[in-house]
Design an enzyme around this catalytic site. Structure first.
Site, mmCIF file in Angstrom:
data_model
loop_
_atom_site.group_PDB
_atom_site.id
_atom_site.type_symbol
_atom_site.label_atom_id
_atom_site.label_comp_id
_atom_site.label_asym_id
_atom_site.label_seq_id
_atom_site.Cartn_x
_atom_site.Cartn_y
_atom_site.Cartn_z
ATOM 1 N N ALA A 66 0.867 -1.173 0.000
ATOM 2 C CA ALA A 66 0.000 0.000 0.000
ATOM 3 C C ALA A 66 0.907 1.227 0.000
ATOM 4 O O ALA A 66 2.060 1.169 0.451
ATOM 5 C CB ALA A 66 -0.889 -0.019 1.240
ATOM 6 N N GLU A 134 4.862 -4.743 7.317
ATOM 7 C CA GLU A 134 4.113 -3.629 7.917
ATOM 8 C C GLU A 134 4.523 -3.344 9.347
ATOM 9 O O GLU A 134 4.428 -2.219 9.824
ATOM 10 C CB GLU A 134 2.605 -3.904 7.873
ATOM 11 C CG GLU A 134 2.003 -3.960 6.487
ATOM 12 C CD GLU A 134 1.995 -5.359 5.883
ATOM 13 O OE1 GLU A 134 2.788 -6.228 6.323
ATOM 14 O OE2 GLU A 134 1.189 -5.572 4.967
HETATM 15 N N1 CAA Z 1 4.641 3.207 -0.828
HETATM 16 C C1 CAA Z 1 5.023 4.341 -1.405
HETATM 17 N N2 CAA Z 1 6.176 4.453 -2.089
HETATM 18 C C2 CAA Z 1 6.961 3.375 -2.144
HETATM 19 C C3 CAA Z 1 6.620 2.151 -1.551
HETATM 20 C C4 CAA Z 1 5.369 2.084 -0.865
HETATM 21 N N3 CAA Z 1 4.938 0.953 -0.296
HETATM 22 N N4 CAA Z 1 7.622 1.266 -1.766
HETATM 23 C C5 CAA Z 1 8.552 1.910 -2.489
HETATM 24 N N5 CAA Z 1 8.162 3.185 -2.731
HETATM 25 C C6 CAA Z 1 8.888 4.232 -3.444
HETATM 26 C C7 CAA Z 1 10.050 4.763 -2.646
HETATM 27 O O1 CAA Z 1 9.618 5.721 -1.709
HETATM 28 C C8 CAA Z 1 10.915 5.331 -3.729
HETATM 29 O O2 CAA Z 1 10.376 6.574 -4.124
HETATM 30 P P1 CAA Z 1 11.341 7.883 -4.304
HETATM 31 O O3 CAA Z 1 12.194 7.518 -5.486
HETATM 32 O O4 CAA Z 1 10.380 8.980 -4.571
HETATM 33 O O5 CAA Z 1 12.130 7.999 -3.047
HETATM 34 C C9 CAA Z 1 10.698 4.361 -4.897
HETATM 35 O O6 CAA Z 1 9.481 3.684 -4.624
HETATM 36 C C10 CAA Z 1 11.798 3.323 -5.007
HETATM 37 O O7 CAA Z 1 11.921 2.667 -3.756
HETATM 38 P P2 CAA Z 1 13.326 2.540 -2.965
HETATM 39 O O8 CAA Z 1 14.231 3.670 -3.315
HETATM 40 O O9 CAA Z 1 12.998 2.329 -1.531
HETATM 41 O O10 CAA Z 1 13.876 1.191 -3.626
HETATM 42 P P3 CAA Z 1 14.912 0.162 -2.978
HETATM 43 O O11 CAA Z 1 15.309 -0.747 -4.110
HETATM 44 O O12 CAA Z 1 15.974 0.870 -2.232
HETATM 45 O O13 CAA Z 1 14.057 -0.665 -1.902
HETATM 46 C C11 CAA Z 1 12.120 -1.879 -1.125
HETATM 47 C C12 CAA Z 1 13.020 -1.509 -2.338
HETATM 48 C C13 CAA Z 1 12.902 -2.777 -0.176
HETATM 49 C C14 CAA Z 1 10.923 -2.637 -1.694
HETATM 50 C C15 CAA Z 1 11.675 -0.578 -0.397
HETATM 51 O O14 CAA Z 1 11.149 0.322 -1.372
HETATM 52 C C16 CAA Z 1 10.606 -0.798 0.650
HETATM 53 O O15 CAA Z 1 10.925 -1.279 1.723
HETATM 54 N N6 CAA Z 1 9.358 -0.410 0.344
HETATM 55 C C17 CAA Z 1 8.249 -0.457 1.306
HETATM 56 C C18 CAA Z 1 7.773 -1.878 1.525
HETATM 57 C C19 CAA Z 1 6.688 -1.860 2.580
HETATM 58 O O16 CAA Z 1 6.886 -1.513 3.724
HETATM 59 N N7 CAA Z 1 5.466 -2.308 2.186
HETATM 60 C C20 CAA Z 1 4.324 -2.356 3.071
HETATM 61 C C21 CAA Z 1 3.487 -1.111 2.923
HETATM 62 S S1 CAA Z 1 2.196 -1.005 4.124
HETATM 63 C C22 CAA Z 1 1.010 -2.017 3.544
HETATM 64 O O17 CAA Z 1 1.096 -2.584 2.475
HETATM 65 C C23 CAA Z 1 -0.204 -2.167 4.418
HETATM 66 C C24 CAA Z 1 -1.088 -3.287 4.059
HETATM 67 O O18 CAA Z 1 -1.028 -4.365 4.606
HETATM 68 C C25 CAA Z 1 -2.115 -3.130 3.057
#
Ligand code: CAA
Length: 260
Positions: A66, A134
């Site tokens: 999300a 999460e």
């Molecule tokens: N929401 C919004 N933006 C996100 C995102 C997310 N879930 N995941 C990645 N992005 C964005 C980053 O902010 C980044 O944007 P900017 O270039 O503007 O900074 C872009 O995508 C690229 O991401 P990274 O630079 O972080 O890429 P990376 O290769 O260094 O890392 C990753 C990859 C490990 C997947 C990392 O992006 C990450 O940890 N993402 C979040 C994963 C997460 O926590 N997901 C759970 C969300 S909460 C949820 O889903 C609730 C539910 O149960 C429904």
């Protein structure tokens, strides 16, 4: 409303939907949900479309969850008032009786993992990674992770993944029963479309009924599920496609389905 965050196309009887925010690792925001709801409704409404494949644009992610940037500013009252995430069940999982496949091409994290688990069949590229991170954001899964992951891979691994946010690679996901199959990244779409075509070529009513039967296993006792299965079998036995399917087998020729 034109699609901005997804792409849709049809390939014969197969609908292909691609999450298309690669710059945000296909994070699932409200716009994505609105557009997916419309794509799934269109798929369900078109009798020519018999199976759907959902995948992610780019090489990095199916969906990284999300959209954290959207949720960061939201108060508890906003989530509660909107019953946030509820429409993933009511308008995606329940949107279609026809089978659909998630083709996971990279990260499937949080809501991305949960979306992959909503599919009837999940297949993964060898580069795919699954996780429910999460907890690291101070919350927990919200789109079904604690329930569907536990049913898919059992308590021990689900608890470990949800409590630590650790990611699973594709081969561990296959061993754990989270995905049906792992294929090389370059062949993922081709394999997913081939699987979808194979399903689309089955008698349409039987395909809907079999999906209902398997899903009943998650909702009922064994005894009730077995009764449900027999009743549905008995209903299918009255269809023209049953008569055709059995006659075709005996005549050693392919069946010609009418969906009746
Ligand atoms: N929401 C919004 N933006 C996100 C995102 C997310 N879930 N995941 C990645 N992005 C964005 C980053 O902010 C980044 O944007 P900017 O270039 O503007 O900074 C872009 O995508 C690229 O991401 P990274 O630079 O972080 O890429 P990376 O290769 O260094 O890392 C990753 C990859 C490990 C997947 C990392 O992006 C990450 O940890 N993402 C979040 C994963 C997460 O926590 N997901 C759970 C969300 S909460 C949820 O889903 C609730 C539910 O149960 C429904």
């Amino acid at each position: 409303m034109d699609f901005e965050t997804i792409r849709t196309e049809t390939r014969g009887p197969v609908a292909l939907v691609t999450l298309n925010r690669p710059e945000a690792l296909n994070a699932l925001n409200s716009r994505v949900l609105e557009e997916l709801i419309r794509a799934f409704a269109e798929f369900e409404a078109d009798p020519e479309q018999r199976c759907l494949v959902l995948t992610g644009a780019g090489d990095k992610a199916f969906a990284a969850g999300a959209d954290i940037k959207e949720m960061a500013a939201m108060a508890a009252a906003d989530f509660y008032a909107a019953d946030f995430f509820s429409r993933w069940t009511s308008h995606i999982v329940k949107a279609t009786r026809k089978p659909w496949i998630a083709a996971v091409n990279g990260f499937a994290l949080g809501g991305g993992c949960e979306l992959a688990m909503m599919a009837d069949i999940t297949i993964a590229a060898d580069t795919a990674r699954f996780g429910q991170p999460e907890i690291r954001l101070g919350v927990g899964p919200g789109m079904g992770g604690s329930q569907r992951l536990t049913r898919a891979i059992g308590k021990a691994k689900a608890m470990e993944m949800c409590l630590t946010g650790r990611m699973m690679d594709a081969s561990e996901a296959e061993r754990a029963g989270l995905v049906a199959r792992v294929v090389p990244r370059a062949q993922l779409l081709e394999e997913a479309l081939k699987l979808a075509e194979e399903i689309a070529a089955q008698p349409p009513l039987a395909a809907i009924a079999v999906k209902e039967m398997v899903n009943a296993a998650f909702e009922t006792t064994l005894e009730q599920g077995l009764i449900f299965e027999r009743r549905v079998f008995q209903v299918l036995a009255g269809t023209a496609d049953k008569a055709e399917g059995m006659a075709a087998f005996i005549a050693k020729r392919p069946g010609q389905w009418t969906g009746r």
